[in-house]
Write a protein that holds these residues in place. Structure first.
Motif, short mmCIF file in Angstrom:
data_model
loop_
_atom_site.label_atom_id
_atom_site.label_comp_id
_atom_site.label_asym_id
_atom_site.label_seq_id
_atom_site.Cartn_x
_atom_site.Cartn_y
_atom_site.Cartn_z
N GLN A 1 40.80 43.19 46.89
CA GLN A 1 42.23 43.47 47.02
C GLN A 1 43.08 42.21 47.11
OE1 GLN A 1 42.11 46.51 50.30
NE2 GLN A 1 42.85 47.85 48.68
N LEU A 2 42.60 41.16 46.51
CA LEU A 2 43.37 39.91 46.49
C LEU A 2 44.54 39.99 45.52
CD1 LEU A 2 40.48 37.28 46.45
CD2 LEU A 2 41.85 38.01 48.41
N HIS A 3 44.43 40.85 44.53
CA HIS A 3 45.44 40.90 43.46
C HIS A 3 45.27 42.23 42.72
CE1 HIS A 3 47.46 39.51 39.68
NE2 HIS A 3 48.20 38.86 40.56
N LYS B 1 38.33 37.07 40.25
CA LYS B 1 39.48 36.29 40.71
C LYS B 1 39.29 35.88 42.17
CE LYS B 1 43.41 37.08 38.89
NZ LYS B 1 44.64 37.82 38.46
N ASN B 2 39.62 34.61 42.45
CA ASN B 2 39.58 34.06 43.80
C ASN B 2 41.00 33.65 44.22
OD1 ASN B 2 36.71 34.20 43.71
ND2 ASN B 2 36.67 32.26 42.61
N GLN B 3 41.19 33.55 45.53
CA GLN B 3 42.50 33.15 46.06
C GLN B 3 42.32 32.03 47.07
OE1 GLN B 3 44.77 35.05 49.44
NE2 GLN B 3 45.82 36.04 47.73
N PHE B 4 43.23 31.06 47.01
CA PHE B 4 43.26 30.02 48.03
C PHE B 4 44.63 30.02 48.68
CE2 PHE B 4 43.97 25.84 49.81
CZ PHE B 4 42.76 25.56 50.44
N LEU B 5 44.67 30.30 49.99
CA LEU B 5 45.90 30.26 50.79
C LEU B 5 45.50 30.03 52.23
CD1 LEU B 5 48.99 30.57 50.97
CD2 LEU B 5 48.62 33.02 51.39
N MET B 6 45.61 28.79 52.68
CA MET B 6 45.18 28.39 54.02
C MET B 6 43.66 28.51 54.20
SD MET B 6 48.09 27.52 55.14
CE MET B 6 49.83 27.90 55.19
N GLY B 7 43.01 29.08 53.23
CA GLY B 7 41.56 29.26 53.24
C GLY B 7 41.15 29.81 51.89
N PHE B 8 39.84 29.92 51.67
CA PHE B 8 39.35 30.37 50.37
C PHE B 8 38.83 31.79 50.48
CE2 PHE B 8 35.78 30.77 47.32
CZ PHE B 8 36.51 30.61 46.14
N TYR B 9 39.28 32.65 49.55
CA TYR B 9 38.90 34.06 49.57
C TYR B 9 38.41 34.45 48.18
CZ TYR B 9 41.72 33.69 53.76
OH TYR B 9 42.23 33.28 54.97
N PRO B 10 37.11 34.64 48.03
CA PRO B 10 36.54 34.96 46.71
C PRO B 10 36.46 36.47 46.48
CG PRO B 10 34.76 34.55 48.24
CD PRO B 10 36.04 34.38 49.02
#
Length: 234
Positions: free
Chosen positions: A144-146, A207-216
């Motif tokens: 649910q990152l995007h 898809k991965n997300q980076f915002l204050m930390g890394f979330y794959p």
């Protein structure tokens, strides 16, 4: 066992009566290769996770991660060719003049493999005339990152590895309005695809997300299997 006995054993155990079984093939080696009903992909679960266990909840750091952003998840990706595509910042929907402290940075992590069907014990007459079913399956984390976190592209290729005989692509949309964190299955069956198939190219992107930390977005249970049966479309 003699060569003819190995051939008969393959024919009987695989249920291929009436299918071309060339005498020139090393049927002992073909039998030992077990070309049917096994996963032809290498290292199908690089994160060490199983679809039978819920994916781990993401760890939220107490403080922002220092240093450059990270774009590749942890895991043993041997057997896969990998690639990272960092996406541009999405500033749409942000009113003019608003001060932005931080924006999520997204990236696609691509993994691909090419399966050589003849090297896995299948033979040309079977692939061209019988055209056994080729079953694709994959499981990805509903992170649910995007709205778009997973893409799959599978191609059945000819002997030159460039001619595409059949293909299947999927880019499922995600519902991020309600939190749900499970494994989602993606599958497809190729049948009646025509003669000439010698390779299978399997590629998926997460898809991965980076915002204050890394979330794959993680995956598990990727598989390509050939089954000794066909449908009426053949």
């Amino acid at each position: 066992m003699s060569a003819s006995e190995w051939k008969k054993r393959c024919e009987d155990e695989w249920g291929l009566a009436g299918t071309a079984m060339p005498d020139s093939l090393d049927w002992k080696s073909a039998y030992e290769a077990k070309p049917f009903g096994r996963n032809l992909l290498k290292n199908p679960a690089p994160h060490g996770l199983s679809k039978d266990t819920p994916p781990p909840e993401p760890e939220i750091p107490d403080a922002p991660v220092r240093g450059p952003p990270r774009f590749q998840p942890e895991g043993d990706f041997s057997g896969w060719a990998t690639n990272i595509e960092v996406l541009p910042y999405d500033t749409s929907g942000i009113p003019e003049g608003v001060v932005i402290c931080a924006l999520p940075e997204y990236s696609w992590f691509s993994l691909e493999q090419t399966v050589d069907l003849k090297a896995e014990g299948l033979w040309e007459e079977l692939l061209d005339d019988f055209q056994p079913e080729i079953v694709i399956q994959d499981w990805y984390e509903e992170s649910q990152l995007h709205q778009s976190i997973y893409q799959l592209h599978v191609k059945l290729l000819g002997a030159d590895k460039s001619s595409v005989i059949a293909e299947h692509s999927v880019n499922p949309p995600e519902d991020i309005s309600t939190y749900s964190h499970t494994w989602k299955e993606v599958s497809h069956v190729f049948s009646g695809y025509g003669p000439g198939v010698r390779y299978i190219h399997f590629l998926h992107r997460l898809k991965n997300q980076f915002l204050m930390g890394f979330y794959p977005t993680m995956f598990t249970g990727s598989s390509v299997m050939v089954k000794p049966n066909k449908t009426s479309s053949n």
